[in-house]
Each structure stands twice: as structure tokens, then as C-alpha cells.
Design a protein around this motif. Structure first.
Motif, PDB file in Angstrom:
ATOM      1  N   THR A 243      30.106  45.617  49.482  1.00 12.86           N
ATOM      2  CA  THR A 243      30.193  46.374  48.237  1.00 12.86           C
ATOM      3  C   THR A 243      30.876  47.715  48.473  1.00 12.86           C
ATOM      4  N   VAL A 247      38.441  44.527  50.473  1.00 13.39           N
ATOM      5  CA  VAL A 247      38.256  43.098  50.221  1.00 13.39           C
ATOM      6  C   VAL A 247      39.468  42.328  50.753  1.00 13.39           C
ATOM      7  N   SER A 274      41.488  39.093  42.911  1.00 14.56           N
ATOM      8  CA  SER A 274      41.126  37.757  43.383  1.00 14.56           C
ATOM      9  C   SER A 274      42.135  36.757  42.840  1.00 14.56           C
ATOM     10  N   ARG A 294      39.066  43.408  40.555  1.00  9.09           N
ATOM     11  CA  ARG A 294      37.882  43.441  41.411  1.00  9.09           C
ATOM     12  C   ARG A 294      36.574  43.351  40.634  1.00  9.09           C
ATOM     13  N   PHE A 296      36.181  41.993  37.672  1.00  8.67           N
ATOM     14  CA  PHE A 296      36.211  40.842  36.772  1.00  8.67           C
ATOM     15  C   PHE A 296      36.261  41.247  35.299  1.00  8.67           C
ATOM     16  N   LEU A 326      30.050  35.928  38.106  1.00  6.97           N
ATOM     17  CA  LEU A 326      30.181  35.037  39.259  1.00  6.97           C
ATOM     18  C   LEU A 326      30.685  33.659  38.879  1.00  6.97           C
ATOM     19  N   THR A 634      30.416  41.729  47.755  1.00  9.84           N
ATOM     20  CA  THR A 634      30.969  42.344  46.552  1.00  9.84           C
ATOM     21  C   THR A 634      30.634  41.588  45.271  1.00  9.84           C
ATOM     22  N   SER A 635      30.876  40.282  45.254  1.00  9.92           N
ATOM     23  CA  SER A 635      30.869  39.552  43.991  1.00  9.92           C
ATOM     24  C   SER A 635      29.513  39.490  43.294  1.00  9.92           C
ATOM     25  N   GLU A 638      29.021  43.870  42.114  1.00  8.59           N
ATOM     26  CA  GLU A 638      29.995  44.802  41.549  1.00  8.59           C
ATOM     27  C   GLU A 638      30.322  44.549  40.073  1.00  8.59           C
ATOM     28  N   PRO A 639      30.446  43.288  39.613  1.00 10.90           N
ATOM     29  CA  PRO A 639      30.736  43.101  38.185  1.00 10.90           C
ATOM     30  C   PRO A 639      29.664  43.651  37.264  1.00 10.90           C
TER      31      PRO A 639
END
Length: 745
Positions: A243, A247, A274, A294, A296, A326, A634-635, A638-639
Motif C-alpha cells: 500500500t 506497483v 493496471s 491505481r 480504480f 476488487l 494495494t488492491s 487502496e480503492p
């Protein structure tokens, strides 16, 4: 009543109608709950006419293959078992094993005039006209290789031609189906800048590959110590995009497999984006991929020339918070229509997940679905008939139920095709004329029915046998609805009781949970869910177990999931406490002075969170592979929480480390030394915080185990967890901190 503490788990016998059963024995019988549910499932293998299918039954001892007539649903054996066994006995020189057909599967050849199967390491051919069996010189196919740890297949056969693409270390290679030789396709891959084979790699003609090269040189690599290799430890390294840190950066190429020539695809200049390849358009002149920033908040559907690499944006999806979180996946957002001239896109642009029809250039043709019924996925597209079949959450009183619907490509005719509560999982025939509807709820065992494409029932094909459950006086769980901690929002869950439940008695309570907001966890089908199956055995030890989804899950619309934006770690435990309070108010058998909580991964985080923020409620916790704070991968975070550089306060409040001094009850943590998902570092930092706070706890370290535990380690973890809960909630009960008072109604 006699209570015995044994060397295993608590054994409790009674003088009731279930006196011949002990809690320990019923618990052990139900540890693999799905295995006690016999039948109620069919794996359809569709035949050349596009609607007939065969399925295997009676495996392994009495294996038969039944063919189903789609018009009537009547099933009949596909082969004469006696003739097949007789022919095999002659060619093998001995009687084949078992009593039915001695092979699990087969392939039709020569237009379904013959089949090919393998037995005892040899390939055989069976002529269906006269049941002649001969040895087939074609090598027996090897089972597909397991996917690598970092995603993508390791091998991928070309749709046409004689090559299979494969990974060799960090490079791509080709293997010939004719002579087995392997030739390199790339030679510049290195450990931290490897090539990755995608599932949509091959062009329609089988002469080009769409492949990723992923630059991991700037990201953190976790050292994994292998303690059991020898007297000298070995260390390997695994990439871990943490995080707020660097990336991976993806590069996308089209490779000519004959010349090795590469065309670099323009993906944009954002170093933190991504990339997800989607595959090729019909004709093989363009490739498609998804591109997301990053956080989303922006997702682009992109097309690029396979010859030049020049790319363009076909469709741009934007959200003020996040797009699908996700669930960012080619399989859940983009659905091509066969000829490539149109596609269906799933979007939450109006607050609810719905389907939209676009032409190939990204111009919106029309919206297909509407209303407060979030679409989960497209199940099938019948371009010829003009229908889209999909799965949606359409019952507002039961928002997590899943039913099958259809809508025409004009967006005018729409309807629900299945009935009954719970979860419906469809499998459509290739010609889309019929589908198998496998359905169940938490209290209704699985059944498979055959339906026509308009939902008309043809017949029931398979019903589950739960006699093994009935033999141990199994009790169906109870679904419930309560209010969240805000006093307004409805929450839904499931309550489990032991087989010998007596409402006049008092039972300790276990909150079994996985509160990750990027999914929903409470079961709504009979078997086959992680937490639901676990609860079926755990409750038999003498607990009342509840599973509930707090605010912020998927499946209930954008606004509902946005509850957790900036709030992860703040609202989930209060929602679970509110659930417990409401359940206990009308169920006096729930002893709120003896409450435990347990979960794995994000469930481990929230176990710690509950023990540290509500110690007056939760007196015992078992936290498996716990996330400790939001400084993780991260995923998953972070969103919802943004970057820590921009939101340091939210990240600070979400950390369990500063709360270590609040621990009052009994806590067990477990961690695998090779876990590269929720790393060993997380648990060690929590251990250090407890030590500094002078708080005592228990710890189990699982050598060489990753986040997905091996069967043996999983069994050990479950047993250790259950022993711990029994010991501290039943055998020597540790009661709520507040003078044993627990919760007030």
C-alpha cells in the motif's frame, strides 16, 4: 447429563433422543460438510447438436455416463457398460476395476461415432457401432499444469495449428504437438521483469500471441525463509506491491510466433495503472484490453492495432470512488457478442450494476437492464435468438439471493426464469435452447432441474441426498434480518445451532466472519461456501454460531458498498455487535457473556479489531493469518481508503497496532512462514505490539505454509481454532470483561 473433557474436543452426551450421539462425533462427521451431501449436481458435457448432453453418475465404483434428451429431460445410459467391460477385459487380459465404466471421462471422435479414453496409462478407442475396442497410439494427454503463483496459465494450446505456448522460467517458448520439440520465443525475461502468458493470448489464426511483460524492479520483494530445507535455511523472494508504494508496470506485446517479431502495444504513460488483456477481435487485426488507474476510479476499454500497436479508447468508465473495486476483471465487465461488432458492458453508473449494449466502436446502442436489481454476471448471450441471460439480485427482501433472468437485445422484453429462494447457478447449452438450473438455499438441499430458455421447467434431473445429515439429527440453519449499528440499514445473516439444541439451555456464541468489504460472506446456498461449511461443524461442539454481512458488501448496489469508503475498520465491528444484541434479545439461549470471534485473513484483521475495540463483548478470539493494518497489498484497500500519503488519518485509525494494550480476553493467532499474501511481517508486528503492551496471547506458526493452507495445515488450523474456542468458552469459560454481564438488550 454427563460432561467429559477428552483428549480431543469436548464430548457431551445427553439422555434425549440423540443419546447415542456425542457432540464430538457429530462435529467430526460434519467437518467436511459438503461430502455429506450426496448428489444434487451435474457436470454437463454438451454434444454436437448443441443441446443434448451427457453427465457422469455413480462414480467411482458404479460409473455410468447418461445422455439427456433436452426435449423431455429423460436420461439413458450412453454406453452398454457390460459390452465395454467385456471388450476391455479381452484387450487388457484382466477384468477392469470397479463395477461400472473404469474411466472418468472421454472424448468423442469422428463425429461422435467413436470415443477415446485412457485407462492404466494407455489410450483406447471404442467404436460405438460395434463396441470394438483398440489401442490408440496417440499419447495420453497430461493433466494441465498448475497455474503459477503470480497468475496466468503456464501452458496454452493454439486454437489452430500445432503449437502450445508455455512459460520457461521468465520467458515464453513454443512446444510442437508434432514432435514435442520446444523452441524459445523470447530470451529477455528476467526474474523481476518476466513475461506472463495470458488466458486470451492466441490470435484467431493461431499465428500471434498477446503477451504481457511485467516490470517488478521497483516494487518491494518479500524475503521468504524456508526453515525445513536442511540445516541451512534457504531464502527466496516474492514480489509484494505494498500500500502506497511502487506497483508493477505492465508492457503489452503482440508476438508473431513464426518470426518472433514483436509489436509494442500503446498502453499509456501512467506508471501505476493496471492492464488486463481481453483477447482478439474477429479477424485478428485488433487486440482488446482493460486499463485502470491505481485507485480504480477510471477504467478504459482499449483497442489496439495488432500490426502497429496504436491504441484507442473504446469506452471510458468513471466513478467518484471506485469502479467495481476488487472485481476489476475481464470476466465481469466486458462480454463480447460473437461477431465482434457489438459487446455488452456491465456498469454501476446509475448506482446499480446493469448491462449496456455498445457497438464495436464504443457507441452506446441502448441500456438493457434497469431497476434496483444488481446484475452479478452475464450467463449466456444468444445472438441468433436476440437474448441475454444473466444472474442478478432481484429480490429486495432477500438481496443476496441470485436468480436467472433474461432480456432481449432491444431492452424491451425482460423476465425472471427461475423461482425459489437462495442461489441459482445456470449452465446453458451451446445453442441456448435449454439450461441446467442448480439451485439451493441454506435450508433446501441442492437440486438440478432442466429448463427451456424461457424458464419453462422440463424436469428435475438430480436431488441431493442428505440422509447422512439426518442420521445425526442435523438442524437446518436459520436466516435472519437485523439492523446495522446505524439503526436503519438492514443486515442479513445466518444462525447455526447444534444437533442437540435445547432452547431452555444456554449456549456460548461464536461470530464466524470474513468482513472484507469487497465480497459478501454469509451463505445463501446449502453447501460449498467457506464460512457456511465451517459453521456446520463448529456449532456441533455446543456453540450457537452466527454469520452476518455488515454494511459495505458487494451485491447491494454502489451506495451500499460505498459505506466503507474511508470507513474500513470503523463500521464492521459495531454492525456485528448490533447483530449480536438483536439476536440475543429474542433468543435467550444465546449467552452473551461467553462470546468468541474468529476469522482468517481479513477475517483475522477483524478478529483482532473486535477483541481490541469491543473487549466487553468478545472474550475469546482466533485470528488466522491476520492483516494487522492497512499497510498491506494495494488492491484490497487502496480503492476504498485511498493512498496513505493522502489519507494518513484514516490509515492510522485502521491500524490494530496502537490498540494492543486494550486486549483483555484470550487470543490465538496463526501464521504461515511462507505467506506472501498477508505476510509474516504482519503477525510479527502485532506480536511485538502485544509484548510491548505487556499483553499475553497464544501463537501457532505453520512452517512453509502459504496463505492458502495445504489440506493438512488447514485441518490442523481448524482443529486448533475449535479446541481454543471450546477450552475458553465451554470447558473453562472466560466471560465478558464487564463483570460477566455481557450485552444488555
Amino acid at each position: 447429563m454427563t460432561r467429559l473433557v477428552t483428549g480431543s474436543l469436548l464430548v457431551l452426551t445427553t439422555s434425549s433422543a440423540v443419546a447415542q450421539l456425542s457432540r464430538d462425533s457429530v462435529y467430526r462427521r460434519l467437518r467436511d460438510f459438503p461430502s455429506r451431501v450426496k448428489g444434487g449436481s451435474i457436470e454437463a458435457h454438451w454434444m454436437a447438436d448443441g443441446r443434448s448432453f451427457w453427465y457422469r453418475d455413480g462414480a467411482p465404483a458404479q460409473t455410468t455416463f447418461n445422455r439427456v434428451d433436452p426435449a423431455t429431460g429423460a436420461a439413458a445410459p450412453l454406453f452398454d457398460t457390460g459390452r465395454v467391460r467385456s471388450g476391455l477385459a479381452k484387450i487388457l487380459g484382466h477384468e477392469p476395476p470397479y463395477q461400472g465404466l473404469p474411466f472418468d471421462t472421454f472424448d468423442f471422435v469422428d463425429g461422435e461415432k467413436a470415443i477415446r479414453f485412457s485407462l492404466e496409462g494407455q489410450a483406447f478407442r471404442l467404436e460405438l457401432a460395434d463396441y470394438r475396442i483398440s489401442r490408440d497410439g496417440t499419447p495420453v494427454a497430461k493433466p494441465p499444469a498448475a497455474p503459477p503463483a503470480l497468475g496466468g496459465p503456464q501452458e496454452l494450446p493454439a486454437p489452430r495449428g500445432s503449437w502450445t505456448a508455455l512459460l520457461q522460467g521468465s520467458d515464453l517458448a513454443l512446444r510442437s504437438a508434432d514432435d514435442g520439440r520446444t523452441v524459445p520465443l523470447t530470451s529477455d525475461g528476467v526474474e523481476r521483469f518476466p513475461w506472463i502468458l495470458t488466458g486470451a493470448a492466441w490470435s484467431p489464426g493461431g499465428d500471434h500471441l498477446l503477451a504481457l511483460k511485467e516490470d517488478r524492479r521497483q516494487i518491494h520483494f518479500i524475503p521468504v525463509v524456508h526453515w525445513l530445507k536442511s540445516n541451512h535455511e534457504e531464502i527466496t523472494y516474492s514480489p509484494y506491491a505494498a500500500t502506497g508504494e511502487a506497483v508493477e508496470r505492465a508492457e503489452l506485446f503482440v508476438i508473431d510466433v513464426r518470426s518472433g517479431r514483436r509489436v509494442a502495444i500503446e498502453v499509456g504513460d501512467d506508471a501505476e495503472q493496471s492492464i488486463r488483456p481481453l483477447g482478439w477481435r474477429a479477424g485478428g487485426t485488433e487486440v482488446l484490453f482493460l486499463r485502470a488507474d491505481r485507485l480504480f476510479k477510471q477504467v478504459d476499454l482499449m483497442a489496439a492495432s495488432a500490426a502497429t500497436g496504436k491504441s484507442r479508447v473504446i469506452l471510458a468508465e468513471r466513478q467518484p470512488t471506485f469502479v467495481e473495486g476488487l472485481a476489476f476483471s475481464p470476466a465481469t465487465l466486458y462480454y463480447p457478442i460473437a461477431d465482434g461488432s457489438r459487446f455488452i458492458w456491465r456498469s454501476e453508473r446509475d448506482g446499480w450494476s446493469h448491462l449496456y449494449l455498445y457497438d464495436g466502436n464504443g457507441t452506446l446502442v441502448r441500456r438493457l437492464t434497469t431497476g434496483e436489481a444488481p446484475v452479478e454476471a452475464v450467463a449466456a448471450i444468444d445472438e441468433k435468438g436476440g437474448w441475454v441471460y444473466y444472474i442478478a439480485h432481484g429480490d429486495r427482501d432477500r438481496p443476496y439471493d441470485e436468480a436467472v433472468y433474461r432480456v432481449d437485445l432491444e431492452g424491451k422484453r425482460a423476465g425472471k426464469l427461475t423461482d425459489g429462494t437462495g442461489v441459482h447457478a445456470p449452465a446453458f447449452s451451446p445453442d441456448k435452447s435449454v439450461f441446467l438450473d442448480t439451485h439451493s438455499s441454506v435450508d433446501r438441499p441442492p437440486e438440478v432441474v432442466l429448463r427451456r430458455s424461457d424458464g419453462t421447467l422440463v424436469r428435475s434431473l438430480a436431488k441431493a441426498d442428505i440422509s447422512e445429515l439426518e442420521a445425526v439429527h442435523w438442524r437446518a440453519p436459520e436466516e435472519f434480518r437485523v439492523k446495522a449499528a446505524d439503526g436503519t440499514t438492514d443486515l442479513y445473516g445466518v444462525l447455526y445451532k447444534p444437533f442437540d439444541f435445547d432452547a431452555s439451555k444456554s449456549y456460548p456464541v461464536v461470530d464466524l466472519q470474513y468482513m472484507g468489504n469487497f465480497t459478501h460472506s454469509a451463505p445463501h446456498r446449502f453447501a460449498g461456501t467457506w464460512l457456511g461449511d465451517d459453521a456446520q461443524s463448529l456449532t456441533q461442539l455446543g456453540f450457537v454460531v452466527y454469520i452476518v454481512d455488515a454494511r459495505g458488501t458487494t451485491g447491494r448496489g454502489k451506495a451500499f458498498q460505498d459505506f466503507t469508503v474511508g470507513n474500513v475498520g470503523k463500521i464492521e465491528v459495531p454492525d456485528h455487535v448490533a447483530t449480536l444484541r438483536q439476536l440475543a434479545k429474542t433468543r435467550p439461549f444465546m449467552d452473551t457473556t461467553r462470546v468468541g470471534i474468529t476469522g482468517y485473513s481479513w477475517g483475522g484483521y477483524f478478529t483482532l479489531r473486535a477483541m481490541l475495540t469491543a473487549p466487553e463483548v468478545f472474550s475469546v478470539g482466533v485470528s488466522g493469518a491476520p492483516v494487522v493494518d492497512f499497510m498491506a497489498a494495494t488492491s484490497p484497500i487502496e480503492p476504498y481508503m485511498g493512498l496513505p500519503q493522502a489519507n494518513p488519518g484514516d490509515y492510522d485509525q485502521g491500524s490494530n497496532l496502537p490498540l494492543a494494550g486494550r486486549l483483555e480476553g484470550k487470543l490465538l493467532m496463526t501464521i504461515g512462514t511462507s505467506d506472501v499474501n498477508v505476510t509474516f511481517n504482519h503477525t510479527m508486528r502485532m506480536v511485538n505490539a502485544f509484548i510491548k503492551a505487556g499483553k499475553f496471547f497464544d501463537l501457532i506458526v505453520l512452517p512453509e505454509e502459504t496463505h492458502g493452507l495445504t489440506p493438512a495445515a488447514l485441518a490442523y488450523y481448524n482443529e486448533a481454532r475449535n479446541r481454543y474456542l471450546v477450552e475458553h468458552l465451554i470447558t473453562h469459560p472466560l466471560r465478558g470483561r464487564a463483570g460477566g454481564a455481557g450485552l444488555s438488550p
